[in-house]
Write a protein that holds these residues in place. Sequence first.
Motif, short mmCIF file in Angstrom:
data_model
loop_
_atom_site.label_atom_id
_atom_site.label_comp_id
_atom_site.label_asym_id
_atom_site.label_seq_id
_atom_site.Cartn_x
_atom_site.Cartn_y
_atom_site.Cartn_z
N HIS A 1 0.85 -1.18 0.00
CA HIS A 1 0.00 0.00 0.00
C HIS A 1 0.89 1.23 0.00
N GLY A 2 0.40 2.31 -0.61
CA GLY A 2 1.24 3.49 -0.61
C GLY A 2 0.55 4.75 -1.05
N PRO B 1 3.37 5.93 8.93
CA PRO B 1 3.21 4.66 9.65
C PRO B 1 1.84 4.42 10.26
N ALA B 2 1.12 5.43 10.69
CA ALA B 2 -0.18 5.22 11.33
C ALA B 2 -1.36 5.32 10.36
N TRP C 1 5.25 3.61 2.24
CA TRP C 1 4.55 2.40 1.84
C TRP C 1 4.57 1.40 2.98
N TYR C 2 3.58 0.52 3.00
CA TYR C 2 3.57 -0.60 3.94
C TYR C 2 3.07 -1.85 3.21
N PHE C 3 3.28 -3.00 3.84
CA PHE C 3 2.86 -4.29 3.29
C PHE C 3 1.96 -4.93 4.33
N ASN C 4 0.85 -5.51 3.88
CA ASN C 4 0.04 -6.26 4.84
C ASN C 4 -0.49 -7.54 4.23
N ILE C 5 -0.82 -8.45 5.13
CA ILE C 5 -1.38 -9.76 4.77
C ILE C 5 -2.73 -9.88 5.45
N HIS C 6 -3.72 -10.29 4.69
CA HIS C 6 -5.10 -10.41 5.16
C HIS C 6 -5.45 -11.88 5.39
N GLN D 1 5.59 -1.46 8.04
CA GLN D 1 5.98 -0.26 7.30
C GLN D 1 7.31 -0.54 6.62
N LEU D 2 7.45 -0.10 5.37
CA LEU D 2 8.68 -0.33 4.63
C LEU D 2 9.60 0.87 4.79
N THR D 3 10.84 0.61 5.12
CA THR D 3 11.82 1.67 5.28
C THR D 3 13.06 1.35 4.47
N LYS D 4 13.78 2.39 4.15
CA LYS D 4 15.00 2.22 3.35
C LYS D 4 16.11 1.65 4.19
#
Length: 85
Positions: free
Chosen positions: A21-22, A29-30, A65-70, A82-85
């Motif tokens: 997501h982005g 982050p929130a 951006w973040y990644f999630n699993i449902h 949350q994705l970070t460099k």
Amino acid sequence: KLTWKGSYSGLTGPATAAHFHGANPPSPPAGNAKVEIPATATSSPFSGSATLTDAQAAELTAGKWYFNIHTAANKGGEIRGQLTK
């Protein structure tokens, strides 16, 4: 190009969906944001890749951006990172 590898365990049930997501709007982050890149994570470990636009790459490297699993029990997302460099 974005390339990923991941794994998970201990979910309440099988993974039903996974996404990056982005943008629209970029998410701190929130926050919450629209799906940018779908991912196949119906089993663990998982991997994949996608070609990003310049704008997507900039948002990703800026930590928006973040990644999630449902799962069926947690349709909005059971785990998120949350994705970070």
